[in-house]
Design a protein around this motif. Sequence first.
Motif, PDB file in Angstrom:
ATOM      1  N   VAL A  13       0.809  -1.216   0.000  1.00  0.00           N
ATOM      2  CA  VAL A  13       0.000   0.000   0.000  1.00  0.00           C
ATOM      3  C   VAL A  13       0.844   1.269   0.000  1.00  0.00           C
ATOM      4  N   ASP A  14       2.010   1.250   0.633  1.00  0.00           N
ATOM      5  CA  ASP A  14       2.820   2.466   0.682  1.00  0.00           C
ATOM      6  C   ASP A  14       3.341   2.832  -0.707  1.00  0.00           C
ATOM      7  N   LEU A  15       3.782   1.837  -1.472  1.00  0.00           N
ATOM      8  CA  LEU A  15       4.213   2.106  -2.832  1.00  0.00           C
ATOM      9  C   LEU A  15       3.055   2.591  -3.684  1.00  0.00           C
ATOM     10  N   ASP A  32      16.448   8.451  -0.162  1.00  0.00           N
ATOM     11  CA  ASP A  32      17.059   7.465  -1.040  1.00  0.00           C
ATOM     12  C   ASP A  32      16.700   6.064  -0.556  1.00  0.00           C
ATOM     13  N   SER A  33      15.631   5.480  -1.124  1.00  0.00           N
ATOM     14  CA  SER A  33      15.135   4.206  -0.629  1.00  0.00           C
ATOM     15  C   SER A  33      16.160   3.084  -0.778  1.00  0.00           C
ATOM     16  N   SER A  34      16.975   3.136  -1.814  1.00  0.00           N
ATOM     17  CA  SER A  34      17.961   2.078  -2.001  1.00  0.00           C
ATOM     18  C   SER A  34      19.032   2.105  -0.920  1.00  0.00           C
ATOM     19  N   ARG A  35      19.486   3.299  -0.539  1.00  0.00           N
ATOM     20  CA  ARG A  35      20.502   3.400   0.506  1.00  0.00           C
ATOM     21  C   ARG A  35      19.917   3.024   1.866  1.00  0.00           C
ATOM     22  N   VAL A  36      18.685   3.488   2.139  1.00  0.00           N
ATOM     23  CA  VAL A  36      18.052   3.152   3.409  1.00  0.00           C
ATOM     24  C   VAL A  36      17.839   1.646   3.500  1.00  0.00           C
ATOM     25  N   ALA A  37      17.512   0.999   2.377  1.00  0.00           N
ATOM     26  CA  ALA A  37      17.312  -0.447   2.375  1.00  0.00           C
ATOM     27  C   ALA A  37      18.582  -1.188   2.776  1.00  0.00           C
ATOM     28  N   VAL A  38      19.739  -0.647   2.406  1.00  0.00           N
ATOM     29  CA  VAL A  38      21.012  -1.255   2.784  1.00  0.00           C
ATOM     30  C   VAL A  38      21.256  -1.104   4.279  1.00  0.00           C
ATOM     31  N   LEU A  39      20.857   0.011   4.842  1.00  0.00           N
ATOM     32  CA  LEU A  39      21.146   0.297   6.244  1.00  0.00           C
ATOM     33  C   LEU A  39      20.193  -0.403   7.213  1.00  0.00           C
ATOM     34  N   LEU A  40      18.977  -0.714   6.762  1.00  0.00           N
ATOM     35  CA  LEU A  40      17.993  -1.322   7.650  1.00  0.00           C
ATOM     36  C   LEU A  40      18.056  -2.847   7.582  1.00  0.00           C
ATOM     37  N   HIS A  41      18.001  -3.468   8.749  1.00  0.00           N
ATOM     38  CA  HIS A  41      17.935  -4.919   8.855  1.00  0.00           C
ATOM     39  C   HIS A  41      16.614  -5.408   8.241  1.00  0.00           C
ATOM     40  N   PRO A  42      16.584  -6.607   7.636  1.00  0.00           N
ATOM     41  CA  PRO A  42      15.325  -7.114   7.066  1.00  0.00           C
ATOM     42  C   PRO A  42      14.174  -7.156   8.060  1.00  0.00           C
ATOM     43  N   ASP A  43      14.468  -7.323   9.361  1.00  0.00           N
ATOM     44  CA  ASP A  43      13.423  -7.377  10.390  1.00  0.00           C
ATOM     45  C   ASP A  43      13.305  -6.060  11.163  1.00  0.00           C
ATOM     46  N   PHE A  44      13.733  -4.973  10.566  1.00  0.00           N
ATOM     47  CA  PHE A  44      13.731  -3.682  11.247  1.00  0.00           C
ATOM     48  C   PHE A  44      12.339  -3.300  11.750  1.00  0.00           C
ATOM     49  N   GLU A  45      12.324  -2.715  12.961  1.00  0.00           N
ATOM     50  CA  GLU A  45      11.115  -2.135  13.539  1.00  0.00           C
ATOM     51  C   GLU A  45      11.499  -0.822  14.221  1.00  0.00           C
ATOM     52  N   GLU A  46      10.549   0.091  14.274  1.00  0.00           N
ATOM     53  CA  GLU A  46      10.790   1.365  14.954  1.00  0.00           C
ATOM     54  C   GLU A  46       9.527   1.817  15.659  1.00  0.00           C
ATOM     55  N   PHE A  47       9.701   2.322  16.884  1.00  0.00           N
ATOM     56  CA  PHE A  47       8.655   3.049  17.583  1.00  0.00           C
ATOM     57  C   PHE A  47       9.048   4.516  17.510  1.00  0.00           C
ATOM     58  N   ARG A 104      10.099  -2.190   8.208  1.00  0.00           N
ATOM     59  CA  ARG A 104      11.051  -1.852   7.155  1.00  0.00           C
ATOM     60  C   ARG A 104      10.336  -1.473   5.860  1.00  0.00           C
ATOM     61  N   ASP A 105       9.321  -2.272   5.482  1.00  0.00           N
ATOM     62  CA  ASP A 105       8.599  -1.985   4.248  1.00  0.00           C
ATOM     63  C   ASP A 105       7.891  -0.643   4.323  1.00  0.00           C
ATOM     64  N   ALA A 106       7.289  -0.342   5.477  1.00  0.00           N
ATOM     65  CA  ALA A 106       6.605   0.938   5.621  1.00  0.00           C
ATOM     66  C   ALA A 106       7.584   2.100   5.539  1.00  0.00           C
ATOM     67  N   MET A 107       8.762   1.922   6.137  1.00  0.00           N
ATOM     68  CA  MET A 107       9.772   2.977   6.094  1.00  0.00           C
ATOM     69  C   MET A 107      10.233   3.221   4.662  1.00  0.00           C
ATOM     70  N   LEU A 108      10.489   2.151   3.914  1.00  0.00           N
ATOM     71  CA  LEU A 108      10.932   2.297   2.530  1.00  0.00           C
ATOM     72  C   LEU A 108       9.832   2.908   1.675  1.00  0.00           C
ATOM     73  N   GLY A 109       8.588   2.547   1.960  1.00  0.00           N
ATOM     74  CA  GLY A 109       7.481   3.095   1.183  1.00  0.00           C
ATOM     75  C   GLY A 109       7.232   4.567   1.432  1.00  0.00           C
ATOM     76  N   ALA A 110       7.705   5.071   2.582  1.00  0.00           N
ATOM     77  CA  ALA A 110       7.492   6.470   2.928  1.00  0.00           C
ATOM     78  C   ALA A 110       8.590   7.381   2.408  1.00  0.00           C
ATOM     79  N   MET A 111       9.576   6.814   1.705  1.00  0.00           N
ATOM     80  CA  MET A 111      10.642   7.650   1.157  1.00  0.00           C
ATOM     81  C   MET A 111      10.037   8.718   0.254  1.00  0.00           C
ATOM     82  N   GLY A 112      10.456   9.959   0.429  1.00  0.00           N
ATOM     83  CA  GLY A 112       9.927  11.054  -0.370  1.00  0.00           C
ATOM     84  C   GLY A 112       8.925  11.900   0.390  1.00  0.00           C
ATOM     85  N   ALA A 113       8.524  11.446   1.597  1.00  0.00           N
ATOM     86  CA  ALA A 113       7.631  12.262   2.413  1.00  0.00           C
ATOM     87  C   ALA A 113       8.356  13.508   2.897  1.00  0.00           C
TER      88      ALA A 113
END
Length: 310
Positions: A98-100, A219-234, A243-252
Amino acid sequence: MTIVAAADGSALGNPGPAGWAWYVDDSRWRAGGWPHGTNNQGELMAVLDLFRSTEHVPDEHLRILCDSQYVINCITKWMAGWKRKGWRKADGKPVLNVDLLKDIDAAIAGRDYSFEWVKGHAGHDLNEAADVRARAVAIAFQSGGAVPAGPGYPGSAAAAAELGATGADAVSGRRAVAHEDPDLFSSLLEGDFEPLTSSVRDQIITLEQELLRPDVRRDSSRVAVLLHPDFEEFGVSGRMWTRDAMLGAMGADIGPDPDMEVLDVALLDEATALMTYRTTGREGSALRSSLWRQTGGQWRLRFHQGTPEA
């Protein structure tokens, strides 16, 4: 004038190392990807980046060649109804990716475009060129190699960044390079684990600072490199991010990078480091903690929490 471009995605394992690419000709193309993603996410990202890369020529018709019926139907048939239903399907379940899709919905507003389905892997020149580049990115993430991001579209901010613009001049999707900075990670790649020497401590701080920079957060590609596949954030706002939500929000909307005051960096075990720090920016100050995990010889952010400071 009509811009004719092919857009394609690739995922090894689906999900797995993933790439995306769009291609007009050898002087106009872009590619990027993530260490972990799906083929559909790659296909959608290729279309999204194509719209963003041509947003400076909105009066030109954009004809998109795509071998994914899913992507074509999402954008031309289903998206309007999903949007009216609060981005839920007819059965009430949330829409995937949905974010994309939300970003694409914003990017296509006011644009003159059309989609054309082409059969994949059938010798279509543009489709094959996009497929080769998307797959090359996926392979690069799998193997730890590197691929060029491509020249972009002439006159776009992304193309200007590739020609040497500074990070402050970059926009969403600025760089799609599927590799780690060799200077940043060279010492970490030499062995499986590193003690928390001053060098490693400085590198963790550098990585954290990088994630605060506006150009990197666009830069979603660079952020994807820095975030662990199981990344979570509060987040400071109280929102939970994946992680998927964070990558989808790139450009906000992203403000200037805040000031950082490092409080501590501690090694919890041979592959886990905890960094605590304070940020001060336009929205006030916050206390933050980040859990970094070393996997495959590379530090990636596994968990982050931000708490507004009274």
